[in-house]
Design a protein around this motif. Structure first.
Motif, mmCIF file in Angstrom:
data_model
loop_
_atom_site.group_PDB
_atom_site.id
_atom_site.type_symbol
_atom_site.label_atom_id
_atom_site.label_comp_id
_atom_site.label_asym_id
_atom_site.label_seq_id
_atom_site.Cartn_x
_atom_site.Cartn_y
_atom_site.Cartn_z
ATOM 1 N N LEU A 355 55.935 -2.080 17.393
ATOM 2 C CA LEU A 355 57.120 -1.608 16.667
ATOM 3 C C LEU A 355 57.151 -2.308 15.313
ATOM 4 C CD1 LEU A 355 59.862 -1.585 19.431
ATOM 5 C CD2 LEU A 355 58.315 0.243 18.751
ATOM 6 N N ASP A 356 57.299 -1.495 14.265
ATOM 7 C CA ASP A 356 57.163 -2.031 12.925
ATOM 8 C C ASP A 356 58.448 -1.724 12.139
ATOM 9 O OD1 ASP A 356 56.106 -3.103 10.723
ATOM 10 O OD2 ASP A 356 54.599 -1.555 10.375
ATOM 11 N N ASN A 357 59.351 -2.678 12.128
ATOM 12 C CA ASN A 357 60.627 -2.489 11.420
ATOM 13 C C ASN A 357 61.424 -1.284 11.887
ATOM 14 O OD1 ASN A 357 61.375 -4.453 9.529
ATOM 15 N ND2 ASN A 357 59.456 -4.005 8.472
ATOM 16 N N ILE A 358 61.741 -1.280 13.164
ATOM 17 C CA ILE A 358 62.476 -0.147 13.740
ATOM 18 C C ILE A 358 63.985 -0.327 13.509
ATOM 19 C CG2 ILE A 358 63.252 0.682 16.014
ATOM 20 C CD1 ILE A 358 60.771 2.023 15.680
ATOM 21 N N ASN A 359 64.622 0.730 13.038
ATOM 22 C CA ASN A 359 66.100 0.736 12.917
ATOM 23 C C ASN A 359 66.618 1.945 13.681
ATOM 24 O OD1 ASN A 359 66.781 -1.487 11.030
ATOM 25 N ND2 ASN A 359 65.313 -0.379 9.768
ATOM 26 N N ILE A 360 67.334 1.674 14.756
ATOM 27 C CA ILE A 360 67.844 2.775 15.578
ATOM 28 C C ILE A 360 69.268 2.434 16.025
ATOM 29 C CG2 ILE A 360 67.523 4.123 17.701
ATOM 30 C CD1 ILE A 360 64.616 3.505 17.650
ATOM 31 N N GLY A 375 52.227 6.784 23.557
ATOM 32 C CA GLY A 375 51.769 5.484 23.066
ATOM 33 C C GLY A 375 52.409 5.066 21.755
ATOM 34 N N CYS A 376 53.407 5.821 21.279
ATOM 35 C CA CYS A 376 53.987 5.475 19.973
ATOM 36 C C CYS A 376 55.006 4.342 20.094
ATOM 37 C CB CYS A 376 54.607 6.706 19.314
ATOM 38 S SG CYS A 376 56.089 7.264 20.152
ATOM 39 N N GLY A 377 55.414 4.025 21.319
ATOM 40 C CA GLY A 377 56.307 2.866 21.489
ATOM 41 C C GLY A 377 57.691 3.179 22.039
ATOM 42 N N LYS A 378 57.867 4.348 22.625
ATOM 43 C CA LYS A 378 59.209 4.731 23.120
ATOM 44 C C LYS A 378 59.643 3.845 24.292
ATOM 45 C CE LYS A 378 57.764 8.908 23.995
ATOM 46 N NZ LYS A 378 56.362 8.864 23.567
ATOM 47 N N SER A 379 58.783 3.748 25.311
ATOM 48 C CA SER A 379 59.156 2.924 26.469
ATOM 49 C C SER A 379 59.293 1.465 26.063
ATOM 50 C CB SER A 379 58.108 3.041 27.572
ATOM 51 O OG SER A 379 57.998 4.375 27.976
ATOM 52 N N THR A 380 58.499 1.066 25.068
ATOM 53 C CA THR A 380 58.590 -0.317 24.591
ATOM 54 C C THR A 380 60.007 -0.614 24.105
ATOM 55 O OG1 THR A 380 56.280 -0.213 23.960
ATOM 56 C CG2 THR A 380 57.592 -1.958 22.954
ATOM 57 N N ILE A 381 60.600 0.356 23.407
ATOM 58 C CA ILE A 381 61.965 0.165 22.899
ATOM 59 C C ILE A 381 62.918 -0.129 24.065
ATOM 60 C CG2 ILE A 381 63.906 1.435 21.835
ATOM 61 C CD1 ILE A 381 61.800 2.750 20.004
ATOM 62 N N ASP A 541 72.720 14.284 20.583
ATOM 63 C CA ASP A 541 73.526 14.080 19.380
ATOM 64 C C ASP A 541 72.654 13.590 18.238
ATOM 65 O OD1 ASP A 541 76.309 14.527 20.418
ATOM 66 O OD2 ASP A 541 75.572 13.052 21.863
ATOM 67 N N LYS A 542 71.656 12.794 18.602
ATOM 68 C CA LYS A 542 70.741 12.316 17.558
ATOM 69 C C LYS A 542 69.345 12.190 18.141
ATOM 70 C CE LYS A 542 70.721 9.427 13.579
ATOM 71 N NZ LYS A 542 71.439 8.436 12.801
ATOM 72 N N ILE A 543 68.358 12.569 17.350
ATOM 73 C CA ILE A 543 66.970 12.461 17.809
ATOM 74 C C ILE A 543 66.220 11.574 16.818
ATOM 75 C CG2 ILE A 543 64.845 13.764 18.260
ATOM 76 C CD1 ILE A 543 66.724 16.257 18.643
ATOM 77 N N TYR A 544 65.498 10.594 17.369
ATOM 78 C CA TYR A 544 64.648 9.765 16.509
ATOM 79 C C TYR A 544 63.203 10.149 16.772
ATOM 80 C CZ TYR A 544 68.541 6.642 15.443
ATOM 81 O OH TYR A 544 69.716 6.127 15.002
ATOM 82 N N VAL A 545 62.476 10.432 15.729
ATOM 83 C CA VAL A 545 61.050 10.736 15.906
ATOM 84 C C VAL A 545 60.271 9.477 15.545
ATOM 85 C CG1 VAL A 545 59.158 12.273 15.281
ATOM 86 C CG2 VAL A 545 61.520 13.115 15.251
ATOM 87 N N ILE A 546 59.507 9.001 16.502
ATOM 88 C CA ILE A 546 58.773 7.742 16.305
ATOM 89 C C ILE A 546 57.293 8.064 16.118
ATOM 90 C CG2 ILE A 546 58.360 5.440 17.295
ATOM 91 C CD1 ILE A 546 61.214 5.778 17.723
ATOM 92 N N LYS A 548 53.661 5.728 15.386
ATOM 93 C CA LYS A 548 52.996 4.431 15.149
ATOM 94 C C LYS A 548 54.018 3.294 14.970
ATOM 95 C CE LYS A 548 48.841 6.386 13.083
ATOM 96 N NZ LYS A 548 49.191 7.609 12.349
ATOM 97 N N GLY A 549 55.014 3.272 15.844
ATOM 98 C CA GLY A 549 55.976 2.174 15.839
ATOM 99 C C GLY A 549 57.006 2.223 14.725
ATOM 100 N N ARG A 550 57.110 3.361 14.043
ATOM 101 C CA ARG A 550 58.121 3.489 12.989
ATOM 102 C C ARG A 550 58.949 4.735 13.213
ATOM 103 N NH1 ARG A 550 57.773 1.324 7.895
ATOM 104 N NH2 ARG A 550 56.265 -0.359 7.686
ATOM 105 N N VAL A 551 60.222 4.691 12.761
ATOM 106 C CA VAL A 551 61.036 5.900 12.833
ATOM 107 C C VAL A 551 60.684 6.733 11.611
ATOM 108 C CG1 VAL A 551 63.371 6.834 12.767
ATOM 109 C CG2 VAL A 551 62.913 4.707 13.998
ATOM 110 N N ILE A 552 60.166 7.950 11.848
ATOM 111 C CA ILE A 552 59.789 8.723 10.660
ATOM 112 C C ILE A 552 60.803 9.826 10.349
ATOM 113 C CG2 ILE A 552 57.310 8.249 10.630
ATOM 114 C CD1 ILE A 552 56.952 10.915 12.127
#
Ligand SMILES: Nc1ncnc2c1ncn2[C@@H]1O[C@H](COP(=O)(O)OP(=O)(O)OP(=O)(O)O)[C@@H](O)[C@H]1O
Ligand SMILES: [Mg+2]
Length: 581
Positions: A355-360, A375-381, A541-546, A548-552
């Motif tokens: 995770l690289d500077n994630i803001n959620i 493998g982008c890091g969802k479960s890691t969150i 209500d809100k969807i975050y697309v992750i 490579k460890g970043r919210v894009i």
């Protein structure tokens, strides 16, 4: 250094709350030793006084005394065994509980690298081995030492020249045994390690037997297993041979001691320098000198073996708790609202940044979704929110309080995670749903089951909600398991609920129906949904697309579609796949 520290810690566990019973055991042991030490004196009197001087009355009295001493000694031995057995079992259960509890406090990193077979071998075999170490061995050492000293005192008074021969042989015996002891300890450790490795392989095979068969990997298993077993057989045979050589060597030397006593002692009797009674008493005292000495040496072997196990046990107990349990112990309040913020979170499992500077933000009463490639890091969150790992940089906050400042137990109690693989207990379906919590009303459980479409299935089971499921009971399909998992999370009534691929085994229609049915129960909760099937999260209500460890990208479905970026292409890809199928 490490050894003595671990022994100290271990003995503390053994004697904790056992001090009185241990003192009683020690006194009994002393009494037995004194009783045994008096027997040669009685024997000498029987031979040299009663028999030689034809004193029948004295003979009867002495024989009776002999019998009473023997009976009491035997009786006390039984009581002693009872006390030791109780202490041993108490200590080993205490150790097991401590180990299992400590295990639950370790980090995700430890759990990822855990070797189950090895762990089981420590919990079962090593604790069994150290059971015999503790009060019994410690007290025997003291009492044996004392017995040997008293026996030596009598022997010196009786025949010092004969004693010199005995002691010379005894020293040889001690020397040989101590050499053996070292080798035995070293070989035992090797055998113990290899057994742990074999347990790992077997455990892997048994617990995954279905997958082993499906993946046709049993040949590979047997190849590995047999190779290890062959190695172990050779080591075990070597160890057994060393142990039996040790016993034989000491037996030969012991016989040599007896031969010397009868030979040299007999000569002294013929010359009139010793009586028969003295000879027999001398032999008995010699036994009381040699016996305890051999015991002490053997105890040393057992101590060495136990030490290996004690160190293995403490290798887990001393595993540091990285995830701090109770930073400043502000227990989560009842009105915990559950607004979660990931603020510039950076995290790596090993070297690579996951995770690289994630803001959620996950808000209370809202459904927030995480999407992205595998493998982008969802479960890691989610793992980080649950504090299976602690983050490297940034902050994770709930209601503006760092999660590290919450009591870990309360934090976790307030988060329910539904994953793909559900842990089923070998227990009733009711207990599986409530995880044994008796305070939950059956009406609520039934209602939730109804909503997730489980009620009819459970009602159809032979004992309804009391039917045993899990290892021994009714088997569930993948979809049924997921329904149980969802029901369990809702029943637990946590403020935060995470569905991580929780409906992947359900068809579209079932999934839609369940989502609709449970939506009002989730109204006041913070809901996080992770799903590959994007139709699942369309209403989020809100969807975050992750990526490579970043919210894009972030926003609701409509906004993201209008963006015509990653989410848009993911949706289109899935639509095309659906059309093709
Ligand atoms: N326990 C672990 N130790 C080391 N690396 C790990 C661990 N768990 C996951 N990873 C790595 O971290 C990365 C992110 O994993 P994560 O499980 O968060 O992905 P994900 O987005 O949930 O994927 P999926 O959609 O497949 O479930 C992956 O590259 C994975 O290899
Ligand atoms: Mg995942």
């Amino acid at each position: 250094m490490k050894n003595s520290r671990n022994i100290k810690k271990f003995l503390k566990i053994v004697f904790e709350k056992n001090k009185l019973i241990a003192s009683i055991a020690f006194v009994i042991m002393l009494v037995i030793s004194m009783l045994d030490l008096s027997i040669p004196q009685v024997t000498r009197l029987i031979l040299d006084d009663a028999i030689i001087n034809n004193k029948t009355n004295l003979l009867i009295k002495l024989v009776l005394l002999y019998a009473i001493i023997s009976i009491f000694s035997a009786l006390f031995t039984v009581i002693l065994e009872y006390i030791y057995s109780k202490m041993k079992k108490r200590a080993s259960i205490k150790l097991k509980i401590r180990l299992l509890k400590h295990l639950s406090k370790l980090s995700g990193e430890y759990y990822t690298n855990i070797k189950t077979g090895n762990m089981l071998s420590i919990i079962e075999n090593d604790i069994f081995i150290v059971e015999n170490f503790g009060a019994e061995i410690l007290f025997s050492l003291i009492v044996d030492g004392l017995t040997a000293c008293i026996a030596l005192f009598f022997l010196v008074r009786m025949q010092s020249d004969l004693l010199l021969i005995v002691i010379t042989l005894q020293v040889m015996l001690t020397f040989i045994q101590s050499k053996f002891t070292k080798v035995i300890a070293q070989k035992t450790e090797e055998v113990r390690k290899d057994s742990g490795n074999i347990s790992n392989i077997v455990q892997e095979y048994v617990s995954n037997i279905m997958n082993v068969i499906i993946s046709k990997s049993s040949f590979n298993f047997f190849k590995r297993y047999i190779k290890q077993e062959k190695g172990l057989i050779n080591k075990c045979i070597k160890l057994d041979m060393i142990i039996s050589s040790n016993i034989s060597a000491s037996m030969i030397l012991s016989s040599l001691i007896t031969i010397c006593i009868y030979g040299y002692g007999g000569l002294k009797i013929i010359k009139g320098n010793m009586t028969i009674g003295e000879l027999i008493a001398f032999q008995q005292y010699t036994g009381m000198l040699i016996g305890p000495c051999i015991n002490i040496i053997r105890s040393n072997t057992r101590i060495q073996q136990s030490l290996v196990s004690i160190n293995r046990i403490f290798s887990i107990l001393d595993e540091p708790i990285i995830i701090n349990q109770d930073n400043n112990s502000s227990i989560i309040k009842e009105d915990f609202s559950g607004n979660i913020t990931f603020d510039n979170v950076v995290f790596s499992y090993d070297e690579d940044r996951i995770l690289d500077n994630i803001n959620i933000e996950f808000e209370k009463g809202k459904l927030t979704a995480l999407v992205g490639t595998s493998g982008c890091g969802k479960s890691t969150i989610v793992n980080l929110l649950f504090r299976l790992w602690d983050i490297d940089e940034g902050k994770i906050m709930i209601d503006n309080i760092d999660i590290k400042d919450y009591n870990l137990k309360s934090l976790r109690k307030n988060i329910s995670i539904v994953t793909q693989d559900l842990l089923l207990f070998d227990d009733s379906i009711l207990n599986n749903l409530t995880i044994g919590n008796k305070n939950i009303s059956k009406k609520f459980v039934k209602d939730v089951c109804n909503r997730v479409d489980l009620y009819d299935f459970i009602n159809g089971l032979p004992n309804g909600f009391d039917t045993i499921i899990g290892e021994k009971g009714v088997k569930l399909s993948g979809g049924q398991k997921q329904r149980v998992a969802i029901a369990r999370a809702i029943i637990s009534n946590s403020s935060i609920i995470v569905f991580d691929e929780a409906t992947s085994a359900l068809d579209n229609i079932s999934q839609k129906k369940i989502t609709e049915n449970i939506s009002d129960l989730l109204k006041n909760k913070t809901v996080i949904v992770i799903a590959h099937r994007l139709s699942t999260i369309k209403n989020a209500d809100k969807i975050y697309v992750i990526d490579k460890g970043r919210v894009i990208e972030s926003g609701n479905h409509e906004e993201l579609i209008l963006n015509e970026s990653t989410y848009y292409s993911l949706v289109n890809e899935q639509k095309q796949e659906l059309a093709l199928s």
